[in-house]
Design a protein around this motif. Structure first.
Motif, PDB file in Angstrom:
ATOM      1  N   ARG A 108       0.832  -1.197   0.000  1.00 25.50           N
ATOM      2  CA  ARG A 108       0.000   0.000   0.000  1.00 25.50           C
ATOM      3  C   ARG A 108       0.869   1.250   0.000  1.00 25.50           C
ATOM      4  O   ARG A 108       0.531   2.266  -0.567  1.00 25.50           O
ATOM      5  CB  ARG A 108      -0.905  -0.045   1.241  1.00 25.50           C
ATOM      6  CG  ARG A 108      -1.917   1.052   1.356  1.00 25.50           C
ATOM      7  CD  ARG A 108      -3.195   0.721   0.627  1.00 25.50           C
ATOM      8  NE  ARG A 108      -4.119   1.840   0.662  1.00 25.50           N
ATOM      9  CZ  ARG A 108      -4.066   2.866  -0.166  1.00 25.50           C
ATOM     10  NH1 ARG A 108      -3.122   2.923  -1.074  1.00 25.50           N
ATOM     11  NH2 ARG A 108      -4.945   3.835  -0.084  1.00 25.50           N
ATOM     12  N   TRP A 109       2.001   1.165   0.697  1.00 27.19           N
ATOM     13  CA  TRP A 109       2.894   2.315   0.816  1.00 27.19           C
ATOM     14  C   TRP A 109       3.854   2.427  -0.357  1.00 27.19           C
ATOM     15  O   TRP A 109       4.683   3.329  -0.391  1.00 27.19           O
ATOM     16  CB  TRP A 109       3.730   2.227   2.088  1.00 27.19           C
ATOM     17  CG  TRP A 109       2.931   2.102   3.335  1.00 27.19           C
ATOM     18  CD1 TRP A 109       1.637   2.500   3.522  1.00 27.19           C
ATOM     19  CD2 TRP A 109       3.353   1.536   4.568  1.00 27.19           C
ATOM     20  NE1 TRP A 109       1.250   2.224   4.800  1.00 27.19           N
ATOM     21  CE2 TRP A 109       2.275   1.621   5.466  1.00 27.19           C
ATOM     22  CE3 TRP A 109       4.539   0.969   5.016  1.00 27.19           C
ATOM     23  CZ2 TRP A 109       2.352   1.162   6.770  1.00 27.19           C
ATOM     24  CZ3 TRP A 109       4.622   0.509   6.305  1.00 27.19           C
ATOM     25  CH2 TRP A 109       3.524   0.602   7.172  1.00 27.19           C
ATOM     26  N   LEU A 128       7.122  10.712   4.600  1.00 31.79           N
ATOM     27  CA  LEU A 128       7.121   9.287   4.908  1.00 31.79           C
ATOM     28  C   LEU A 128       6.189   8.518   3.967  1.00 31.79           C
ATOM     29  O   LEU A 128       5.019   8.874   3.833  1.00 31.79           O
ATOM     30  CB  LEU A 128       6.680   9.075   6.359  1.00 31.79           C
ATOM     31  CG  LEU A 128       7.598   9.755   7.381  1.00 31.79           C
ATOM     32  CD1 LEU A 128       7.053   9.564   8.793  1.00 31.79           C
ATOM     33  CD2 LEU A 128       9.009   9.215   7.292  1.00 31.79           C
ATOM     34  N   PRO A 129       6.717   7.469   3.335  1.00 34.39           N
ATOM     35  CA  PRO A 129       5.921   6.722   2.362  1.00 34.39           C
ATOM     36  C   PRO A 129       4.716   6.041   2.994  1.00 34.39           C
ATOM     37  O   PRO A 129       3.779   5.674   2.301  1.00 34.39           O
ATOM     38  CB  PRO A 129       6.884   5.671   1.813  1.00 34.39           C
ATOM     39  CG  PRO A 129       8.223   5.967   2.358  1.00 34.39           C
ATOM     40  CD  PRO A 129       8.076   6.948   3.467  1.00 34.39           C
ATOM     41  N   PRO A 164       2.336   8.799  -0.757  1.00 35.88           N
ATOM     42  CA  PRO A 164       3.303   9.514  -1.600  1.00 35.88           C
ATOM     43  C   PRO A 164       3.617   8.815  -2.923  1.00 35.88           C
ATOM     44  O   PRO A 164       3.766   9.480  -3.938  1.00 35.88           O
ATOM     45  CB  PRO A 164       4.540   9.586  -0.706  1.00 35.88           C
ATOM     46  CG  PRO A 164       4.000   9.646   0.668  1.00 35.88           C
ATOM     47  CD  PRO A 164       2.761   8.779   0.645  1.00 35.88           C
ATOM     48  N   HIS A 165       3.710   7.474  -2.922  1.00 31.70           N
ATOM     49  CA  HIS A 165       4.095   6.813  -4.168  1.00 31.70           C
ATOM     50  C   HIS A 165       3.016   6.928  -5.241  1.00 31.70           C
ATOM     51  O   HIS A 165       3.269   6.638  -6.406  1.00 31.70           O
ATOM     52  CB  HIS A 165       4.455   5.343  -3.918  1.00 31.70           C
ATOM     53  CG  HIS A 165       3.279   4.444  -3.713  1.00 31.70           C
ATOM     54  ND1 HIS A 165       2.855   3.549  -4.660  1.00 31.70           N
ATOM     55  CD2 HIS A 165       2.438   4.298  -2.677  1.00 31.70           C
ATOM     56  CE1 HIS A 165       1.815   2.899  -4.209  1.00 31.70           C
ATOM     57  NE2 HIS A 165       1.531   3.330  -3.009  1.00 31.70           N
ATOM     58  N   ARG A 218       4.671  15.473  -4.597  1.00 33.62           N
ATOM     59  CA  ARG A 218       5.353  15.016  -3.390  1.00 33.62           C
ATOM     60  C   ARG A 218       6.132  16.159  -2.765  1.00 33.62           C
ATOM     61  O   ARG A 218       6.126  16.343  -1.557  1.00 33.62           O
ATOM     62  CB  ARG A 218       6.326  13.894  -3.736  1.00 33.62           C
ATOM     63  CG  ARG A 218       5.657  12.576  -3.868  1.00 33.62           C
ATOM     64  CD  ARG A 218       6.687  11.513  -4.175  1.00 33.62           C
ATOM     65  NE  ARG A 218       6.175  10.688  -5.248  1.00 33.62           N
ATOM     66  CZ  ARG A 218       6.924   9.926  -6.018  1.00 33.62           C
ATOM     67  NH1 ARG A 218       8.233   9.915  -5.871  1.00 33.62           N
ATOM     68  NH2 ARG A 218       6.373   9.200  -6.948  1.00 33.62           N
ATOM     69  N   GLN A 219       6.793  16.937  -3.614  1.00 35.90           N
ATOM     70  CA  GLN A 219       7.575  18.047  -3.085  1.00 35.90           C
ATOM     71  C   GLN A 219       6.646  19.087  -2.457  1.00 35.90           C
ATOM     72  O   GLN A 219       6.975  19.699  -1.457  1.00 35.90           O
ATOM     73  CB  GLN A 219       8.422  18.633  -4.196  1.00 35.90           C
ATOM     74  CG  GLN A 219       9.744  19.209  -3.754  1.00 35.90           C
ATOM     75  CD  GLN A 219      10.518  18.349  -2.761  1.00 35.90           C
ATOM     76  OE1 GLN A 219      10.358  18.501  -1.568  1.00 35.90           O
ATOM     77  NE2 GLN A 219      11.345  17.439  -3.257  1.00 35.90           N
TER      78      GLN A 219
END
Lengths: 277, 277, 280
Positions: A266-267, C97-98, C141-142, C149-150
């Motif tokens: 998921r991340w 943080l992802p 974030p991905h 993201r920035q």
């Protein structure tokens, strides 16, 4: 690869549907082939029931084991040990891995010992531990703990070391304490490695358990097949092996894979667990 | 596994006096031995303080003497050679048979999909679980042990070869084909080197499983080998032999891993910069 | 935090006698030369210099991630002893943080500061709107583009409401078009919030475009070679169209470029000489 070569004359969508059906069914093929070969071997060589029982016997054996309650008892005994040993291994492994992963001095000092004890982890301890702990649950739990611990420990330590420092600095510059970075950066950051360790560890642990039960227990799946061997009941042995495989797959599919899907995938952090098996 | 992480301090290194290098190397040796010396000291203290019977715990010196005795009488060499011969033959067969199968299956996505589930299942039924059945087939012989070890080793090798073959970018193949490369050249220049890192991963994992399966099988088959050495010693209550045997098993495994498997890994993975994720 | 805008002309950050060495196994390696620097409250200071000159080292010292070998660094008169909430950092690499969604990343600093949930959510929502992230609150974030993201990274730092914001080439990794937009947005954000900003960059245009003052550093071990004031006609008037057509801005940019070029040329000549010596 061969999907692109569409035979002429057939409508495209039909081919696609067939392909999809084949794609869906294809995992069953090797199992069917083995069953066919098994049946064929029975017809051609006419082996004795003890050497290679007919498929029907194995099915009957599974049924018999299930109805008599033997199966449930033995599966429960094995799973109980696995659960206890793995949980212990997971908890101690993660804690140990964190301590070592966060402190380079400790890591460097302990590394040789860890490498050595990892090399003898699991079944190698059986003879010594039978003398110390006797036959029973404690023995099996120790062997599983010992197996799972080192794998989880090493993966966690590696994962903790590989968490990008910049994440930690980011949280610190937001005013986060040491504890906050541990909780919100290091733990989730190391999770892919911890999960890989858990998956691999459970694989090793399950093997260690079956091996331990062959001689070091009074119940459990390993004991069940070992006892069957004494009476040359190959149908029960094969039934047992099939059940052992099924449980192992089920644990991976229904326990570990969902955890991985819900977190690491998921991340967008891909664990290499898929590759390592 | 490496527990030490590389520090990324920027800056060009300044020259180092050569005497330092030697001192650093000696320091490293001490660092490796130090934790073991601590462990042995603890063991010694426990043994001295606890006044244990010889069937429960013996002193490090007793174990050391026993190992020396086993070596000088040539007994150890016999046990070791039995184990090494089996793991050697099993690795050879597994690589020679497993790698081509992995490639063949990896070339086709239907075949790959179909075999994936099957291989996972086989891996779930640990090799040792088949032991009772194989004993019925081949008796208490080396053949039985060998069969179990091959079964354990070959599955991860096939699986990882398959994964590796499928992960090779298609452009590599296309580029070489456009240079006029034939099938053989593709195999030697693209497929094998491309899949090698993954094959080595499989081999390492397989050795981890296989070595333990070997020890476990030897304990039950009782036809020589290190597993027989320590399990046999249990029945006669010779703790010194058990612990000595465990140390030999650990050292041997590390030797195999460091001298055979890791160099291949360093040569391929590290040299080519193909990193495992 | 408190009165960021009130003491606009006071000295916010003071660096005096700063010098830093890295400890390596082969002994210390000098990272920066002697640096003295004052950043006033509400000021946007940019720093350009050749790669490896020690820009990031200075920023890390200001952030409190490293202890300087020599010299003192203070923020509001208090010596900098470690990372703190009054000094936010936007990193060169992606430091969000992802495993947290956009919303939870932006609100992280407020979470740490134990800001009540309702207030936190309101602040986060405001920044999400301001940074054009609406509709992406619950993405990870991905799942975002590099530019987005920035934006999250910038919003996260702003949400914690620090007095000083330290930025280390934050837009180096995004594509050229997105970078232009982000730079303009940053200009607007700063004008609206009156933060003190210390911004490191490679790009001369970026430095002149954003900075009230541009510092140029020498090659390693870097010292500050020149300070160039950039007059702002209208408060916060930072947009690329007027920047590229304003002859005054262009002449400033040219001056800075010449200064940086001289350093880069020198360091390149030195590098190739060192390489030749190494092979000889």
């Amino acid at each position: 690869m061969s999907v692109l070569t569409v035979p002429t004359g057939r409508p495209r969508h039909k081919v696609r549907l067939l392909n999809r059906l084949a794609w869906f069914l294809v995992p069953a093929a090797p199992f069917l082939i083995v069953l066919a070969l098994w049946a064929l071997a029975g017809e051609i060589f006419k082996p004795s029931r003890q050497t290679l029982p007919p498929i029907g016997d194995v099915v009957a054996a599974i049924y018999e084991l299930a109805v008599s309650g033997q199966l449930a008892t033995n599966v429960a005994a094995s799973l109980y040990r696995l659960l206890l040993g793995s949980l212990l291994g997971l908890v101690t492994g993660v804690i140990g891995g964190f301590i070592v992963g966060l402190n380079r001095k400790i890591a460097e000092t302990l590394n040789p010992v860890v490498v050595f004890f990892n090399a003898i982890s699991g079944i190698v301890w059986l003879p010594l531990m039978i003398t110390w702990l006797g036959i029973g649950t404690a023995l099996a739990v120790f062997l599983i703990w010992n197996t799972v611990f080192f794998i989880v420990f090493q993966n966690t330590a590696l994962g903790v070391q590989l968490v990008s420092e910049v994440y930690e600095q980011g949280v610190r510059s937001l005013g986060g304490s040491r504890w906050e970075t541990l909780r919100s950066v290091t733990l989730p950051g190391a999770l892919p490695y911890i999960l890989t360790g858990m998956r691999t560890g459970l694989g090793f642990g399950w093997r260690a358990l079956i091996a331990a039960e062959l001689v070091g227990a009074a119940s459990g799946l390993g004991t069940m097949i070992f006892d069957a061997a004494e009476f040359h009941r190959s149908d029960i042995i094969i039934a047992g092996c099939l059940i052992i495989g099924t449980i192992s797959i089920a644990m991976d599919r229904w326990l570990l894979l969902p955890i991985e899907r819900r977190t690491v995938q998921r991340w967008g952090l891909v664990a290499d667990a898929e590759k390592e098996r | 596994m490496s527990l030490a992480s590389a520090s990324g301090a920027p800056g060009r290194p300044v020259g180092l006096p050569s005497g330092w290098a030697v001192a650093a190397r000696q320091l490293r040796a001490v660092k490796i031995l130090f934790p073991f010396l601590v462990l042995i000291a603890i063991w010694w203290a426990i043994d001295a303080a606890g006044n244990f019977s010889d069937r429960v715990l013996v002193s490090p010196k007793r174990v050391f003497d026993t190992v020396i005795m086993l070596i000088s009488h040539g007994v150890l060499a016999e046990y070791v050679s039995t184990s090494l011969k089996i793991i050697g033959i099993a690795s050879f067969i597994s690589i020679v048979v497993g790698v081509p199968i992995g490639f063949a299956v990896g070339a086709n996505r239907y075949a790959a999909r179909s075999l994936e589930g099957f291989l996972r299942f086989l891996q779930g039924v640990s090799g040792i679980a088949w032991l009772p059945l194989v004993i019925i087939w081949f008796g208490f012989t080396h053949t039985t042990t060998l069969a179990i070890v091959i079964y354990t080793l070959i599955v991860p090798i096939i699986f990882n070869t398959m994964v590796g073959a499928r992960a090779i970018p298609e452009q590599y193949e296309l580029a070489l084909r456009s240079l006029g490369a034939g099938r053989l050249r593709l195999i030697t220049d693209v497929y094998l080197p491309g899949a090698l890192p993954s094959i080595v991963v499989g081999l390492r994992l397989g050795m981890g499983y296989g070595w333990r399966a070997l020890i476990a099988a030897e304990m039950l088959v009782r036809q020589g080998g290190l597993g027989d050495l320590i399990f046999g010693a249990r029945t006669s209550g010779q703790i010194d032999r058990i612990i000595g045997g465990m140390i030999v098993i650990g050292a041997l495994y590390l030797l195999i891993d460091r001298l055979l498997v890791q160099p291949i890994e360093n040569l391929t993975i590290a040299r080519w910069g193909v990193l495992r994720k | 935090m408190t009165s960021a805008s009130a003491d606009k002309l006071s000295d916010k950050i003071v660096v005096s006698g700063f010098r830093h060495f890295f400890e390596t196994e082969d002994g210390p390696v000098q990272a920066t030369g002697h640096i003295d620097l004052v950043i006033r409250g509400g000021e946007f200071v940019t720093l350009v210099g050749p790669s490896g000159c020690g820009k990031t080292t200075l920023l890390k010292a200001l952030a409190g991630f490293i202890r300087p070998t020599e010299g003192t660094l203070t923020c509001d008169g208090k010596p900098i002893r470690g990372p703190g909430r009054e000094r936010g950092v936007v990193f060169q690499e992606l430091a969000i943080l992802p495993w947290r969604t956009v919303r939870r990343n932006i609100g992280h600093g407020l979470e740490i500061a134990r800001v009540p949930r309702a207030e936190r959510e309101e602040k986060v929502a405001r920044l999400i709107g301001l940074m054009g992230l609406a509709g992406f609150e619950d993405r990870y974030p991905h799942e975002l583009s590099g530019g987005m993201r920035q934006r999250v990274a910038v919003a996260r730092t702003w949400a914690a409401d620090p007095d000083v914001i330290l930025m280390d080439e934050p837009f180096a990794a995004v594509d050229a078009m997105t970078r232009l937009t982000l730079q303009e947005e940053l200009g607007r954000l700063c004008a609206a919030t009156q933060k003190t900003v210390f911004f490191i960059t490679h790009s001369v245009d970026e430095a002149v475009f954003l900075g009230d003052r541009v510092l140029v550093m020498t090659r390693r071990p870097g010292t500050i070679k020149a300070v160039i004031d950039v007059p702002r006609r209208a408060a916060g008037g930072r947009d690329w169209e007027s920047f590229t057509t304003d002859p005054e801005m262009q002449s400033i940019a040219e001056r800075v470029l010449k200064l940086v070029r001289a350093e880069r040329g020198a360091s390149q000549a030195e590098e190739s000489r060192a390489a030749l010596e190494a092979t000889a």
